[in-house]
Design an enzyme around this catalytic site. Sequence first.
Site, PDB file in Angstrom:
ATOM      1  N   CYS A  91      19.096  14.193  64.777  1.00  0.00           N
ATOM      2  CA  CYS A  91      20.368  13.623  65.227  1.00  0.00           C
ATOM      3  C   CYS A  91      21.530  14.484  64.725  1.00  0.00           C
ATOM      4  O   CYS A  91      21.749  15.568  65.234  1.00  0.00           O
ATOM      5  CB  CYS A  91      20.473  12.165  64.785  1.00  0.00           C
ATOM      6  SG  CYS A  91      21.689  11.213  65.748  1.00  0.00           S
ATOM      7  N   HIS A 175      15.247   9.797  67.284  1.00  0.00           N
ATOM      8  CA  HIS A 175      14.766   9.382  65.955  1.00  0.00           C
ATOM      9  C   HIS A 175      13.277   9.019  65.968  1.00  0.00           C
ATOM     10  O   HIS A 175      12.909   7.859  66.123  1.00  0.00           O
ATOM     11  CB  HIS A 175      15.580   8.179  65.473  1.00  0.00           C
ATOM     12  CG  HIS A 175      17.005   8.508  65.176  1.00  0.00           C
ATOM     13  ND1 HIS A 175      17.424   9.026  63.969  1.00  0.00           N
ATOM     14  CD2 HIS A 175      18.126   8.418  65.949  1.00  0.00           C
ATOM     15  CE1 HIS A 175      18.727   9.232  63.999  1.00  0.00           C
ATOM     16  NE2 HIS A 175      19.177   8.871  65.177  1.00  0.00           N
ATOM     17  N   GLU A 177      11.562   9.559  63.253  1.00  0.00           N
ATOM     18  CA  GLU A 177      11.264   9.304  61.838  1.00  0.00           C
ATOM     19  C   GLU A 177      11.293   7.830  61.461  1.00  0.00           C
ATOM     20  O   GLU A 177      10.862   7.451  60.364  1.00  0.00           O
ATOM     21  CB  GLU A 177      12.262  10.079  60.960  1.00  0.00           C
ATOM     22  CG  GLU A 177      13.602   9.418  60.743  1.00  0.00           C
ATOM     23  CD  GLU A 177      14.582   9.551  61.897  1.00  0.00           C
ATOM     24  OE1 GLU A 177      15.741   9.122  61.750  1.00  0.00           O
ATOM     25  OE2 GLU A 177      14.187  10.072  62.963  1.00  0.00           O
TER      26      GLU A 177
END
Length: 254
Positions: A91, A175, A177
């Site tokens: 990001c 994202h 993660e």
Amino acid sequence: MTPQVLVLQHVPWEKPGRIATAFDEIGLGYQILNVVDKKKPDLPSFDEVAGLVIMGGPMGATDYDKHPGLKAEAKLARAAIAVNKPVLGVCLGHQIIATALGAKLHRGEQPEIGFAPIKRVDKHDYFSMWDKQINVLHWHNDVVGLPEGAQLLARSPLTKVQAFRAGSALGLQFHLEVSSALMEEWLDEPSMVKDLKAAGGSKSKLREDFAQYNPLLHPLADQVFTGFAARCNSYARRLVRAAQEGAPKDPVIC
């Protein structure tokens, strides 16, 4: 000192999540620092950094006046890429890497928050398991262009550069993660909930979407982050060998 991965975090809730899990699983050490507001941050010795991870955050990638540490992060990213040290940006981190390599940053047409599809443009070994289109978690306003010479990996209707490779660097606008535990941390953070509601979303809808898409995303995230961890581990071994042999250390290139 044993080489470690340096993880640059900008706010408490934007944690490395599954990225850190990949390091833990192979026993690779990492250090998490927040230097975003430090004009001259105290960073580990460059030749002891096995890899660099730059996480997300609410600030702009080139907002150097308010957050002077961002300039140091950009210089570190350039230096790492120059010596082929593994670099991963998520990001904001994706945008820091891109702008450090000369790409332009600008405001997107509208915020992209929540689950929505991206289209895989090109294949790379990081993404060998991916279908042509997949729903991922977005949470951003700014977007970047593609750095000169970089390989575009994914895009979406609102964001032309969702993922790219540039030398040893991988940038992800989205994202992967975020685990279920980290998702709940995000939904406990008032600023994140404010963004979500401003974009027309809700906590309940996001939880439903996460439950739907996470079973598919989890193995894909594992593939990307274990691949990155393996590259960092190989680089760490290279640094150890170089130190033992008295070879020149990694130069810092700003």
